[in-house]
Design a protein around this motif. Sequence first.
Motif, PDB file in Angstrom:
ATOM      1  N   UNK A 386     -19.182 -11.969  15.625  1.00 24.21           N
ATOM      2  CA  UNK A 386     -17.549 -11.976  15.876  1.00 24.21           C
ATOM      3  C   UNK A 386     -16.699 -11.427  14.119  1.00 24.21           C
ATOM      4  N   UNK A 387     -16.869 -11.650  13.119  1.00 26.50           N
ATOM      5  CA  UNK A 387     -16.299 -11.688  12.774  1.00 26.50           C
ATOM      6  C   UNK A 387     -15.751  -9.984  12.101  1.00 26.50           C
ATOM      7  N   UNK A 388     -17.311  -9.198  13.209  1.00 29.13           N
ATOM      8  CA  UNK A 388     -17.226  -7.726  12.209  1.00 29.13           C
ATOM      9  C   UNK A 388     -16.409  -7.120  13.836  1.00 29.13           C
ATOM     10  N   UNK A 389     -16.268  -8.307  14.329  1.00 26.21           N
ATOM     11  CA  UNK A 389     -15.477  -7.473  15.960  1.00 26.21           C
ATOM     12  C   UNK A 389     -13.946  -7.648  15.627  1.00 26.21           C
ATOM     13  N   UNK A 390     -13.347  -8.453  14.301  1.00 23.54           N
ATOM     14  CA  UNK A 390     -12.200  -9.384  13.811  1.00 23.54           C
ATOM     15  C   UNK A 390     -11.719  -8.007  12.837  1.00 23.54           C
ATOM     16  N   UNK A 391     -12.765  -8.027  11.814  1.00 24.41           N
ATOM     17  CA  UNK A 391     -12.881  -6.522  11.072  1.00 24.41           C
ATOM     18  C   UNK A 391     -12.100  -4.477  11.799  1.00 24.41           C
ATOM     19  N   UNK A 392     -13.039  -5.304  13.162  1.00 26.50           N
ATOM     20  CA  UNK A 392     -12.613  -3.358  13.727  1.00 26.50           C
ATOM     21  C   UNK A 392     -11.010  -3.684  13.938  1.00 26.50           C
ATOM     22  N   UNK A 393     -10.847  -5.317  14.754  1.00 29.51           N
ATOM     23  CA  UNK A 393      -9.530  -5.019  14.919  1.00 29.51           C
ATOM     24  C   UNK A 393      -8.660  -4.719  14.222  1.00 29.51           C
ATOM     25  N   UNK A 394      -8.679  -5.803  13.101  1.00 31.43           N
ATOM     26  CA  UNK A 394      -7.714  -5.726  11.927  1.00 31.43           C
ATOM     27  C   UNK A 394      -7.341  -4.324  11.353  1.00 31.43           C
ATOM     28  N   UNK A 395      -8.250  -3.265  11.181  1.00 33.62           N
ATOM     29  CA  UNK A 395      -8.895  -1.828  10.857  1.00 33.62           C
ATOM     30  C   UNK A 395      -8.316  -0.858  11.341  1.00 33.62           C
ATOM     31  N   UNK A 396      -8.153  -0.895  13.207  1.00 29.64           N
ATOM     32  CA  UNK A 396      -7.598  -0.379  13.749  1.00 29.64           C
ATOM     33  C   UNK A 396      -5.770  -0.916  13.455  1.00 29.64           C
ATOM     34  N   UNK A 397      -5.323  -1.943  13.608  1.00 28.80           N
ATOM     35  CA  UNK A 397      -4.191  -2.487  13.880  1.00 28.80           C
ATOM     36  C   UNK A 397      -3.513  -1.352  12.089  1.00 28.80           C
ATOM     37  N   UNK A 398      -4.464  -1.738  11.267  1.00 29.86           N
ATOM     38  CA  UNK A 398      -4.212  -1.369   9.625  1.00 29.86           C
ATOM     39  C   UNK A 398      -4.095   0.154  10.138  1.00 29.86           C
ATOM     40  N   UNK A 399      -5.012   0.708  11.019  1.00 26.39           N
ATOM     41  CA  UNK A 399      -4.667   2.591  10.889  1.00 26.39           C
ATOM     42  C   UNK A 399      -3.239   3.313  11.719  1.00 26.39           C
ATOM     43  N   UNK A 400      -2.808   2.226  12.580  1.00 24.80           N
ATOM     44  CA  UNK A 400      -1.490   2.253  13.716  1.00 24.80           C
ATOM     45  C   UNK A 400      -0.762   2.105  12.435  1.00 24.80           C
ATOM     46  N   UNK A 401      -0.563   1.052  11.444  1.00 20.66           N
ATOM     47  CA  UNK A 401       0.575   0.826  10.558  1.00 20.66           C
ATOM     48  C   UNK A 401       0.695   1.434   9.976  1.00 20.66           C
ATOM     49  N   UNK A 402      -0.661   2.352   9.309  1.00 25.25           N
ATOM     50  CA  UNK A 402      -0.540   3.180   8.586  1.00 25.25           C
ATOM     51  C   UNK A 402      -0.149   4.581   9.168  1.00 25.25           C
ATOM     52  N   UNK A 403      -1.016   4.870  10.201  1.00 23.05           N
ATOM     53  CA  UNK A 403      -0.138   6.323  10.800  1.00 23.05           C
ATOM     54  C   UNK A 403       1.025   6.033  11.070  1.00 23.05           C
ATOM     55  N   UNK A 404       2.048   4.652  11.785  1.00 22.44           N
ATOM     56  CA  UNK A 404       3.554   4.868  12.149  1.00 22.44           C
ATOM     57  C   UNK A 404       4.279   5.136  10.952  1.00 22.44           C
ATOM     58  N   UNK A 405       3.745   4.422   9.507  1.00 22.20           N
ATOM     59  CA  UNK A 405       4.411   4.774   8.443  1.00 22.20           C
ATOM     60  C   UNK A 405       4.123   6.308   7.507  1.00 22.20           C
ATOM     61  N   UNK A 406       3.202   6.915   8.285  1.00 24.91           N
ATOM     62  CA  UNK A 406       3.370   8.771   7.834  1.00 24.91           C
ATOM     63  C   UNK A 406       4.113   8.670   8.153  1.00 24.91           C
ATOM     64  N   UNK A 407       4.362   8.326   9.568  1.00 23.59           N
ATOM     65  CA  UNK A 407       5.490   9.016  10.493  1.00 23.59           C
ATOM     66  C   UNK A 407       6.972   9.044   9.958  1.00 23.59           C
TER      67      UNK A 407
END
Length: 453
Positions: A386-407
């Motif tokens: 469960x913690x692994x899934x939460x971390x994966x989900x947070x990692x994806x959200x962080x990556x999406x925020x980083x991509x949006x910020x880069x754009x």
Amino acid sequence: MKADYYSWTQTLVMMAADENEEMRSLELSGQVGFNSLPHQVVRKLVGQGFCFNILCVGETGIGKSTLINTLFNTTFENEEGDHYEQEVKLRSQTYELQEHTVKLKLTIVHTVGFGDQINKEESTKPILEYIEAQFEKYLEEELKIKRSLFNYNDTRIHICLYFIAPTGHTLKSLDLVTMKKLDSKVNIIPIIAKADIMSKSDLGNLKKKVMNELESYGVQLYQFPTEDEEVGEINSSLNARLPFAVVGSTEDIKIGNRMVKARSYPWGAVQVENEEHCDFVHLREMLLRVNMDDLREQTHSRHYELYRRCKLEEMGFKDTDPDSQSFSLQEMYEAKRKEFLKELQHREESMRQMFVNKVKETEAELKEKEKVLHERFEELKRMHQEEKRNLEEKRRELEEEMNAFNRRKVAAEALMGQALQGCSQPPLKKEKDKKNFFSLPSACSLTSGRNLN
């Protein structure tokens, strides 16, 4: 065969007739010589020597060593005790004494620390264990196939001199309990020590109180034998003097024209061997001169025989009644051996069953613990996933925020580049480009961001 059977039958008949026939007395027509048998016995015993063992029981500092030194008119080696012993200890010392041609092996056993403990419940136990240990040694020697009782070092206690404190009131509870436990193991003689600190009237009252309490409590003291005509009168008078009130001293004092053993005081001297002052002479008369052999005999025939009988009964031996059939030691040994093997087998089976039950209980406990550990492992595994899934989900959200910020960053850099180019054009064109710039949505957001800054 018939002749042998006939002779054997005749022998049995004659033996039966001899048993039923009474013993006849005959007179000798002349001297034979067996009247010298007592002299032979005396010579043999004198050559062999005698042993005598004394147990002194009493509180520390009550005068046990001094009295023993006075009794035997010598000085024995003895360490002075203190009142700080944690438990009662028995210390035995053996000496070789000789008076004229008679040799005596004397063993003196002292009870070190007796009565000095706060809790006195275990004070008697070491004394009983010591006495029974000496009985056990003698019994082991007696039951050996190859025994040597003639040369055996007999350490059984023949007499217990129990020292009573001269308080003038009564016996202590420790004294009553100890003498009651010892009366079936050893011959007890009560002694009032340091009798010179009491007046004659107080001493007489104390003697009566002591004897009344011992009688009411059922304590069996050693009674001097009165059956013998030679010593019957003496022993009767000695029995009436119990308990002996004694004074011990190894100091020689000159009184008149002679040297006597006495204790010197400012008001006078207490003579040890003066019957008017104490009972020391009567104690020595009883102990050494009249009843020493009877004390040895009573120890063997009464106290040791009682211990021996109880031990043999525990081992399975028993006497036969006149009406019952006789038994052989071999049959008894085989029966006892079978009984022992049966009991051993029963104990072995019980131990095996106990071991099996213990193994089953241990296995059940281990399985239960294994189950608990497995459940805990599964729970931790689920939590980890469960913690692994939460971390994966947070990692994806962080990556999406980083991509949006880069754009947004790229777009902002492009606009900044266009803005810099517009600064180098003519003013009219610059105003036109400025109008176009402010008409774009991204430019508006950039401008608002600058205003905020």
